[in-house]
Design a protein around this motif. Structure first.
Motif, PDB file in Angstrom:
ATOM      1  N   MET A   1      95.379   6.278 -62.907  1.00  0.00           N
ATOM      2  CA  MET A   1      94.727   7.561 -62.653  1.00  0.00           C
ATOM      3  C   MET A   1      93.481   7.408 -61.794  1.00  0.00           C
ATOM      4  O   MET A   1      93.154   8.303 -61.005  1.00  0.00           O
ATOM      5  N   ASP A   2      92.770   6.291 -61.917  1.00  0.00           N
ATOM      6  CA  ASP A   2      91.604   6.055 -61.058  1.00  0.00           C
ATOM      7  C   ASP A   2      91.993   6.134 -59.584  1.00  0.00           C
ATOM      8  O   ASP A   2      91.241   6.656 -58.749  1.00  0.00           O
ATOM      9  N   VAL A   3      93.177   5.607 -59.256  1.00  0.00           N
ATOM     10  CA  VAL A   3      93.651   5.641 -57.871  1.00  0.00           C
ATOM     11  C   VAL A   3      94.248   7.006 -57.528  1.00  0.00           C
ATOM     12  O   VAL A   3      93.964   7.572 -56.465  1.00  0.00           O
ATOM     13  N   MET A   4      95.061   7.549 -58.415  1.00  0.00           N
ATOM     14  CA  MET A   4      95.710   8.839 -58.152  1.00  0.00           C
ATOM     15  C   MET A   4      94.688   9.914 -57.800  1.00  0.00           C
ATOM     16  O   MET A   4      94.920  10.745 -56.900  1.00  0.00           O
ATOM     17  N   LEU A   5      93.555   9.915 -58.456  1.00  0.00           N
ATOM     18  CA  LEU A   5      92.582  10.991 -58.280  1.00  0.00           C
ATOM     19  C   LEU A   5      91.717  10.839 -57.040  1.00  0.00           C
ATOM     20  O   LEU A   5      90.870  11.691 -56.778  1.00  0.00           O
ATOM     21  N   THR A   6      91.936   9.790 -56.263  1.00  0.00           N
ATOM     22  CA  THR A   6      91.131   9.590 -55.048  1.00  0.00           C
ATOM     23  C   THR A   6      91.619  10.407 -53.864  1.00  0.00           C
ATOM     24  O   THR A   6      90.891  10.579 -52.893  1.00  0.00           O
ATOM     25  N   ASP A   7      92.861  10.926 -53.934  1.00  0.00           N
ATOM     26  CA  ASP A   7      93.446  11.602 -52.767  1.00  0.00           C
ATOM     27  C   ASP A   7      94.527  12.558 -53.253  1.00  0.00           C
ATOM     28  O   ASP A   7      95.494  12.140 -53.905  1.00  0.00           O
ATOM     29  N   GLU A   8      94.374  13.832 -52.933  1.00  0.00           N
ATOM     30  CA  GLU A   8      95.339  14.826 -53.419  1.00  0.00           C
ATOM     31  C   GLU A   8      96.703  14.702 -52.749  1.00  0.00           C
ATOM     32  O   GLU A   8      97.662  15.359 -53.170  1.00  0.00           O
ATOM     33  N   ARG A   9      96.836  13.868 -51.724  1.00  0.00           N
ATOM     34  CA  ARG A   9      98.141  13.654 -51.086  1.00  0.00           C
ATOM     35  C   ARG A   9      98.860  12.420 -51.629  1.00  0.00           C
ATOM     36  O   ARG A   9      99.937  12.070 -51.153  1.00  0.00           O
TER      37      ARG A   9
ATOM     38  N   ALA B   1     102.757   0.772 -60.763  1.00  0.00           N
ATOM     39  CA  ALA B   1     102.094  -0.293 -61.497  1.00  0.00           C
ATOM     40  C   ALA B   1     102.603  -1.653 -61.038  1.00  0.00           C
ATOM     41  O   ALA B   1     103.620  -1.766 -60.352  1.00  0.00           O
ATOM     42  N   LYS B   2     101.904  -2.689 -61.453  1.00  0.00           N
ATOM     43  CA  LYS B   2     102.366  -4.067 -61.246  1.00  0.00           C
ATOM     44  C   LYS B   2     103.193  -4.454 -62.467  1.00  0.00           C
ATOM     45  O   LYS B   2     102.651  -4.669 -63.542  1.00  0.00           O
ATOM     46  N   GLN B   3     104.494  -4.499 -62.289  1.00  0.00           N
ATOM     47  CA  GLN B   3     105.396  -4.821 -63.384  1.00  0.00           C
ATOM     48  C   GLN B   3     105.625  -6.330 -63.440  1.00  0.00           C
ATOM     49  O   GLN B   3     106.008  -6.946 -62.454  1.00  0.00           O
ATOM     50  N   MET B   4     105.394  -6.882 -64.619  1.00  0.00           N
ATOM     51  CA  MET B   4     105.597  -8.308 -64.845  1.00  0.00           C
ATOM     52  C   MET B   4     106.767  -8.512 -65.812  1.00  0.00           C
ATOM     53  O   MET B   4     107.104  -7.616 -66.592  1.00  0.00           O
ATOM     54  N   ASN B   5     107.370  -9.690 -65.752  1.00  0.00           N
ATOM     55  CA  ASN B   5     108.486  -9.997 -66.638  1.00  0.00           C
ATOM     56  C   ASN B   5     107.993 -10.040 -68.089  1.00  0.00           C
ATOM     57  O   ASN B   5     107.031 -10.739 -68.412  1.00  0.00           O
ATOM     58  N   PHE B   6     108.651  -9.307 -68.960  1.00  0.00           N
ATOM     59  CA  PHE B   6     108.237  -9.180 -70.352  1.00  0.00           C
ATOM     60  C   PHE B   6     108.203 -10.542 -71.052  1.00  0.00           C
ATOM     61  O   PHE B   6     107.311 -10.830 -71.845  1.00  0.00           O
ATOM     62  N   PHE B   7     109.192 -11.372 -70.760  1.00  0.00           N
ATOM     63  CA  PHE B   7     109.345 -12.645 -71.455  1.00  0.00           C
ATOM     64  C   PHE B   7     108.634 -13.808 -70.752  1.00  0.00           C
ATOM     65  O   PHE B   7     108.356 -14.833 -71.367  1.00  0.00           O
ATOM     66  N   HIS B   8     108.358 -13.619 -69.466  1.00  0.00           N
ATOM     67  CA  HIS B   8     107.656 -14.633 -68.679  1.00  0.00           C
ATOM     68  C   HIS B   8     106.548 -13.911 -67.912  1.00  0.00           C
ATOM     69  O   HIS B   8     106.708 -13.573 -66.739  1.00  0.00           O
ATOM     70  N   PRO B   9     105.422 -13.638 -68.563  1.00  0.00           N
ATOM     71  CA  PRO B   9     104.408 -12.747 -67.995  1.00  0.00           C
ATOM     72  C   PRO B   9     103.698 -13.231 -66.751  1.00  0.00           C
ATOM     73  O   PRO B   9     102.905 -12.482 -66.171  1.00  0.00           O
TER      74      PRO B   9
ATOM     75  N   ILE C   1      95.129  -2.729 -53.647  1.00  0.00           N
ATOM     76  CA  ILE C   1      95.683  -1.373 -53.610  1.00  0.00           C
ATOM     77  C   ILE C   1      96.179  -1.114 -52.203  1.00  0.00           C
ATOM     78  O   ILE C   1      95.425  -1.273 -51.235  1.00  0.00           O
ATOM     79  N   GLU C   2      97.442  -0.735 -52.075  1.00  0.00           N
ATOM     80  CA  GLU C   2      98.015  -0.569 -50.743  1.00  0.00           C
ATOM     81  C   GLU C   2      99.185   0.406 -50.774  1.00  0.00           C
ATOM     82  O   GLU C   2      99.817   0.603 -51.818  1.00  0.00           O
ATOM     83  N   PRO C   3      99.497   1.028 -49.608  1.00  0.00           N
ATOM     84  CA  PRO C   3     100.653   1.920 -49.546  1.00  0.00           C
ATOM     85  C   PRO C   3     101.958   1.132 -49.714  1.00  0.00           C
ATOM     86  O   PRO C   3     102.100   0.021 -49.208  1.00  0.00           O
ATOM     87  N   ILE C   4     102.895   1.713 -50.445  1.00  0.00           N
ATOM     88  CA  ILE C   4     104.232   1.152 -50.596  1.00  0.00           C
ATOM     89  C   ILE C   4     105.240   2.268 -50.404  1.00  0.00           C
ATOM     90  O   ILE C   4     104.901   3.454 -50.429  1.00  0.00           O
ATOM     91  N   LEU C   5     106.495   1.883 -50.206  1.00  0.00           N
ATOM     92  CA  LEU C   5     107.539   2.888 -50.046  1.00  0.00           C
ATOM     93  C   LEU C   5     107.699   3.711 -51.304  1.00  0.00           C
ATOM     94  O   LEU C   5     107.804   4.943 -51.265  1.00  0.00           O
ATOM     95  N   GLY C   6     107.720   3.038 -52.454  1.00  0.00           N
ATOM     96  CA  GLY C   6     107.896   3.776 -53.693  1.00  0.00           C
ATOM     97  C   GLY C   6     107.525   2.943 -54.905  1.00  0.00           C
ATOM     98  O   GLY C   6     107.405   1.720 -54.843  1.00  0.00           O
TER      99      GLY C   6
ATOM    100  N   CYS D   1     102.486   6.988 -51.555  1.00  0.00           N
ATOM    101  CA  CYS D   1     102.662   6.207 -52.774  1.00  0.00           C
ATOM    102  C   CYS D   1     101.798   4.959 -52.658  1.00  0.00           C
ATOM    103  O   CYS D   1     101.863   4.250 -51.643  1.00  0.00           O
ATOM    104  N   LEU D   2     100.992   4.684 -53.671  1.00  0.00           N
ATOM    105  CA  LEU D   2     100.110   3.524 -53.646  1.00  0.00           C
ATOM    106  C   LEU D   2     100.437   2.560 -54.787  1.00  0.00           C
ATOM    107  O   LEU D   2     100.744   2.986 -55.906  1.00  0.00           O
TER     108      LEU D   2
END
Length: 253
Positions: free
Chosen positions: A104-112, A118-126, A158-163, A206-207
């Protein structure tokens, strides 16, 4: 803080009674001050509902009478909530306690900004990356950035990504109202990629938020309940995606 926007966190569940405790305990203890939690249950028969009613009375339950795929369940979550910001969260995840606050800290910086990943990590191998966002492979199908690689800080800004990866994405409702919701003909797999492309076509951003960390089992629910159908949906939905118009410029691997 009372001025913080309300966020709806929708956990999608299908026969995940053994997964829900880890997921919900991490969600309910988030540092972000204003959120509600909804579990969209897609026709479970394993005692999930009884567990939710007994252990998590503060969680609202939305029921499907019959099995629903990811896309339909996600759309039910969107229709069943009204907050301006919505998380679609898989039940096979565990979230760092400041995960939502960082998003939310990032989402609220720009209304567009239409979504944040998020940064998703492997549950079993973090220390192994599950997904640092979605990008387009040269073969025309989506891939997760960094998947299977050791985390050495290569995705640390923090950077733009496709999705955003669909297991833990934060969406702005205004974007979903503009682009349309998930395409339910996908059922499961590639539905978030289809939404990513529409988001890009409509001019939304999308960031990637590296400090928002989620640990993901990656496909635990569908693997146990629909293993035989996984290859079918993965291949079929790649073709379905390619049959739709693509933006002229997308991130490629």
């Amino acid at each position: 803080m009372k001025d913080s926007p309300l966020v709806s966190i929708a956990v999608l569940n299908y026969n995940g009674a053994d997964l829900l405790q880890s997921c919900l305990d991490s969600v309910l203890n988030q540092t972000y001050p204003r959120f509600e939690v909804v579990v969209v249950d897609a026709g479970s028969s394993d005692g999930s509902l009884a567990l939710l009613e007994r252990r998590y009375p503060q969680v609202r339950i939305v029921r499907h009478e019959h099995t629903a795929g990811y896309a339909r369940a996600a759309n039910t979550a969107i229709r069943s909530t009204s907050a301006d910001y919505l998380v679609i969260l898989n039940n096979d995840t565990r979230c760092a306690l400041d995960w939502l606050e960082k998003l939310m800290d990032v989402m609220l910086t720009d209304e567009r900004i239409g979504s944040c990943g998020a940064k998703q990590m492997n549950f079993f191998h973090p220390d192994i990356i599950d997904s640092a966002g979605i990008q387009l492979h040269r073969g025309g199908f989506p891939v997760s950035r960094g998947r299977g690689r050791q985390d050495s800080g290569q995705f640390s800004k923090i950077e733009p990504i496709l999705g955003a990866a669909g297991a833990s994405a934060l969406y702005r409702r205004a974007m979903l109202e503009d682009t349309g919701m998930f395409d339910e003909q996908f059922f499961a797999y590639n539905e978030e990629f289809d939404l990513c492309l529409r988001q890009l076509l409509y001019g939304w951003k999308c960031l990637f938020v590296p400090d928002a960390v989620v640990y993901h089992m990656s496909g635990a629910t569908f693997a146990r309940n629909g293993r035989r159908r996984m290859p079918y949906y993965m291949v079929r939905n790649r073709i379905l995606t390619l049959s739709k118009p693509l933006p002229s410029a997308v991130a490629r691997e």
